[in-house]
Every structure is written in structure tokens, then in C-alpha cells.
Design an enzyme around this catalytic site. Sequence first.
Site, PDB file in Angstrom:
ATOM      1  N   ASP A 124       0.362 -17.599   1.003  1.00  0.00           N
ATOM      2  CA  ASP A 124       1.206 -17.270  -0.148  1.00  0.00           C
ATOM      3  C   ASP A 124       0.492 -17.756  -1.404  1.00  0.00           C
ATOM      4  OD1 ASP A 124       3.057 -17.113  -2.177  1.00  0.00           O
ATOM      5  OD2 ASP A 124       4.737 -17.802  -0.941  1.00  0.00           O
TER       6      ASP A 124
ATOM      7  N   TYR B  28       6.851  -9.205 -16.520  1.00  0.00           N
ATOM      8  CA  TYR B  28       5.811  -8.465 -15.799  1.00  0.00           C
ATOM      9  C   TYR B  28       4.773  -7.907 -16.774  1.00  0.00           C
ATOM     10  CZ  TYR B  28       3.402  -4.949 -13.051  1.00  0.00           C
ATOM     11  OH  TYR B  28       2.424  -4.208 -12.442  1.00  0.00           O
TER      12      TYR B  28
ATOM     13  N   LYS C 201       0.664  -8.733 -17.135  1.00  0.00           N
ATOM     14  CA  LYS C 201      -0.395  -7.713 -17.106  1.00  0.00           C
ATOM     15  C   LYS C 201      -1.198  -7.719 -18.410  1.00  0.00           C
ATOM     16  CE  LYS C 201       0.144  -7.063 -13.122  1.00  0.00           C
ATOM     17  NZ  LYS C 201      -0.900  -7.102 -12.100  1.00  0.00           N
TER      18      LYS C 201
HETATM   19  N1  NAP Z   1       2.312   0.304  -8.004  1.00  0.00           N
HETATM   20  C1  NAP Z   1       2.285   0.471  -9.324  1.00  0.00           C
HETATM   21  O1  NAP Z   1       2.982   1.344  -9.886  1.00  0.00           O
HETATM   22  C2  NAP Z   1       1.381  -0.386 -10.171  1.00  0.00           C
HETATM   23  C3  NAP Z   1       1.141   0.004 -11.495  1.00  0.00           C
HETATM   24  C4  NAP Z   1       0.325  -0.773 -12.291  1.00  0.00           C
HETATM   25  C5  NAP Z   1      -0.246  -1.934 -11.784  1.00  0.00           C
HETATM   26  N2  NAP Z   1       0.011  -2.293 -10.494  1.00  0.00           N
HETATM   27  C6  NAP Z   1      -0.581  -3.554 -10.017  1.00  0.00           C
HETATM   28  O2  NAP Z   1      -1.411  -3.271  -8.912  1.00  0.00           O
HETATM   29  C7  NAP Z   1      -1.417  -4.385  -8.014  1.00  0.00           C
HETATM   30  C8  NAP Z   1      -1.109  -3.907  -6.609  1.00  0.00           C
HETATM   31  O3  NAP Z   1       0.184  -3.305  -6.618  1.00  0.00           O
HETATM   32  P1  NAP Z   1       0.726  -2.442  -5.385  1.00  0.00           P
HETATM   33  O4  NAP Z   1       1.381  -1.247  -5.958  1.00  0.00           O
HETATM   34  O5  NAP Z   1      -0.316  -2.273  -4.363  1.00  0.00           O
HETATM   35  O6  NAP Z   1       1.860  -3.416  -4.842  1.00  0.00           O
HETATM   36  P2  NAP Z   1       2.495  -3.522  -3.345  1.00  0.00           P
HETATM   37  O7  NAP Z   1       2.355  -2.238  -2.628  1.00  0.00           O
HETATM   38  O8  NAP Z   1       3.855  -4.104  -3.545  1.00  0.00           O
HETATM   39  O9  NAP Z   1       1.562  -4.597  -2.634  1.00  0.00           O
HETATM   40  C9  NAP Z   1       1.530  -5.919  -3.095  1.00  0.00           C
HETATM   41  C10 NAP Z   1       0.621  -6.725  -2.220  1.00  0.00           C
HETATM   42  O10 NAP Z   1       0.631  -8.094  -2.704  1.00  0.00           O
HETATM   43  C11 NAP Z   1       0.892  -8.963  -1.597  1.00  0.00           C
HETATM   44  N3  NAP Z   1       1.637 -10.124  -2.084  1.00  0.00           N
HETATM   45  C12 NAP Z   1       2.841 -10.118  -2.714  1.00  0.00           C
HETATM   46  N4  NAP Z   1       3.234 -11.378  -2.965  1.00  0.00           N
HETATM   47  C13 NAP Z   1       2.242 -12.192  -2.480  1.00  0.00           C
HETATM   48  C14 NAP Z   1       2.070 -13.595  -2.437  1.00  0.00           C
HETATM   49  N5  NAP Z   1       3.005 -14.430  -2.935  1.00  0.00           N
HETATM   50  N6  NAP Z   1       0.944 -14.102  -1.875  1.00  0.00           N
HETATM   51  C15 NAP Z   1       0.004 -13.267  -1.350  1.00  0.00           C
HETATM   52  N7  NAP Z   1       0.119 -11.920  -1.378  1.00  0.00           N
HETATM   53  C16 NAP Z   1       1.222 -11.391  -1.923  1.00  0.00           C
HETATM   54  C17 NAP Z   1       1.726  -8.117  -0.625  1.00  0.00           C
HETATM   55  O11 NAP Z   1       1.570  -8.541   0.713  1.00  0.00           O
HETATM   56  P3  NAP Z   1       2.556  -9.536   1.510  1.00  0.00           P
HETATM   57  O12 NAP Z   1       3.955  -9.076   1.255  1.00  0.00           O
HETATM   58  O13 NAP Z   1       2.090  -9.371   2.918  1.00  0.00           O
HETATM   59  O14 NAP Z   1       2.270 -10.906   0.965  1.00  0.00           O
HETATM   60  C18 NAP Z   1       1.056  -6.754  -0.775  1.00  0.00           C
HETATM   61  O15 NAP Z   1      -0.085  -6.700   0.062  1.00  0.00           O
HETATM   62  C19 NAP Z   1      -0.394  -5.380  -8.561  1.00  0.00           C
HETATM   63  O16 NAP Z   1      -1.060  -6.389  -9.286  1.00  0.00           O
HETATM   64  C20 NAP Z   1       0.451  -4.540  -9.506  1.00  0.00           C
HETATM   65  O17 NAP Z   1       0.987  -5.318 -10.549  1.00  0.00           O
HETATM   66  C21 NAP Z   1       0.795  -1.553  -9.673  1.00  0.00           C
END
Ligand code: NAP
Length: 273
Positions: free
Chosen positions: A74, A164, A168
Site C-alpha cells: 500500500d 484530486y 495532478k
Molecule cells: N482513468 C482516468 O480517467 C484518468 C484520467 C487522467 C489521469 N488518470 C491517472 O492515471 C493513473 C492511473 O489511473 P487508472 O485509470 O489506471 O486507475 P485504476 O484503474 O483505478 O487503477 C489504479 C491502480 O492503482 C492501484 N492503487 C490504488 N491505490 C493504491 C495504493 N494505496 N497503493 C498501491 N497501489 C494502489 C490499484 O491497485 P490495487 O487496488 O490493487 O492497489 C490500481 O492498480 C492515476 O494516477 C490517475 O490519476 C486517470
Amino acid sequence: MTDKPSNDSDLRRRFGPTALITGASDGIGRAFAVQLAEHGFDLILVARRGEVLQDMALDLGTRFGVDVRVLAMDLTDPTSVPHLMSLTEGTLVGLVVAAAGFGSIGPFLDQDMASEINMVDLNCRSVVELSYGFGQRMKAEKHGGIVLFGSLVGFNGAPLSATYAATKGFVQSFAEGVAAEMRPHGVDVLSVAPGPVGTGFAARAGMQMGQSATPELVARSALAALGRQTTVRPGFLAKFLGWSLAVLPRAGRVRVMGIIMRGMIGKASVIPK
Ligand SMILES: NC(=O)c1ccc[n+]([C@@H]2O[C@H](COP(=O)([O-])OP(=O)(O)OC[C@H]3O[C@@H](n4cnc5c(N)ncnc54)[C@H](OP(=O)(O)O)[C@@H]3O)[C@@H](O)[C@H]2O)c1
């Protein structure tokens, strides 16, 4: 019999042999893991859900003949990154993809404070610590790449997603600063600033997203941009919205972002009148 390419790809030559990916169990991090395995990288996968990572390790190791290690932790725990750094000592990590992150939506004063602080810890503190730890090692090796995650919402304030968007904005500014510092040492730093991406992120944040890019497109665009630019906006929507907002004064961008976030809110009852 594996699918591993017989020749190392250019990407692996520049940033290999091992890539460490946080947030690898889902979404964008998972897409990076698959694409980097295709390029022949050995992988270190980091997230909380160790069982999901173990399944991925078995699958990617079998399909691509790469070595995959799992570190279930974590990253909001302040002891986690120092622990991760000691566990990876002696492994030549040439690429770090810090994709772990989460968001929230709704009025700031209605949020759960512990969760907001966890968000700052994960989205900002762990990113700074990882960049420092691996940046030092990459500087010593005179090569490496660090991929960080900003967002379309990270270029100005965003009402209804204030914490959030600020996390970012922090990452965007941090990436631009360290990119200039690390470039002379042969280390490339990239901020990836997507618009909406179709992962579990929105549901976890309580957001509703319409049109979205795929995580595969985000990973592909980022890997193509690494070493060539400092910020990449993957996909049409991120570019279009980014350009449209850029012509407005900052106060106007904040107002428009508030309207966009209001449209993305999942629970109508928490919208302020
Ligand atoms: N999706 C969007 O629309 C979007 C847009 C702009 C930017 N982003 C950015 O892109 C990045 C990836 O987003 P995503 O869409 O892939 O999100 P996601 O599908 O929700 O995946 C998040 C990942 O982070 C891990 N995680 C969450 N809390 C954690 C913790 N406390 N310790 C370790 N790992 C943790 C989760 O795994 P576990 O639950 O197994 O820990 C999961 O593998 C993020 O930084 C997000 O802010 C996303």
C-alpha cells in the site's frame, strides 16, 4: 514456447532491462505491464492486490518469457517506498511508471478527510519518493525513464474535484521541473495528462464518464512520447479539451472545469446549489 520478440526492441535498449510499474493490477498500469512485456522488459509489478499481480506475473511470464516480480504494498503507507527501494536494490530498473492513483468527486467539505489525505500521499508523496529513489540510481547509470501521471484536470483548479485536480497539478509541475534537471543525466521524465480513460478509476472515484480513451492507447502514446517530449496528452479528447481550454484565461478554465465536473458527478444529491 513464448511470444518474446527475438530482438530487443529500441525501447528496451533505451530504458531496460527492468521496468517497475505501480498501479499495475488495473487500468493504465496494467496496460503498461502488457505492452512492456511485449517489448521484452522484465517487470516489477506494484499494487495492493497481490493475487491479481501474481496472476498477471504468471500470464506475462509465460506469454513473453520475461521475468516478473510482484511487490504487494500500500503506497499510502509512509514506510512503503523506502521498503520498495531496499527490495529492488541491485536490480537495474531503467523505467519507472508511477500509475497508482485515485480521485474523488463532490464538494471538498463533504469528502472523507482521511481518504483525501491518502490521495495526497499516493498521488504526490509516493511519486516524489519513487522519483527521488530511482532518479538517483538512474543518474548513476546515466540512463532511465520516469513516467508520471498528471491529468487534463491538472492544469488549473477544478471545482468538485479540488483535491484530486491539485494532486495532478502538483505532479504536472513536479514532472516539468525534474525533467529539465534530469535530462542532462540521461534520464527522461514524462508527464502523461489524459482526459477520461475507460478504467475502473471513474467508478472508484464516484464519477460518471462519457467518451473515454482506452488504457492501451494511453500506454502506447506515453511510450512513444518518452524521451521526445515532457508532457503527452493521449487521445483526441485530451488534446481537443486541452487546446480548447488553453485559449481561456485561468479563471475561465476553472469555471468550465466546474461545469465539466458537475456533469461527471455520480451522486446528484451532493451537487451544491
Ligand atoms: N482513468 C482516468 O480517467 C484518468 C484520467 C487522467 C489521469 N488518470 C491517472 O492515471 C493513473 C492511473 O489511473 P487508472 O485509470 O489506471 O486507475 P485504476 O484503474 O483505478 O487503477 C489504479 C491502480 O492503482 C492501484 N492503487 C490504488 N491505490 C493504491 C495504493 N494505496 N497503493 C498501491 N497501489 C494502489 C490499484 O491497485 P490495487 O487496488 O490493487 O492497489 C490500481 O492498480 C492515476 O494516477 C490517475 O490519476 C486517470
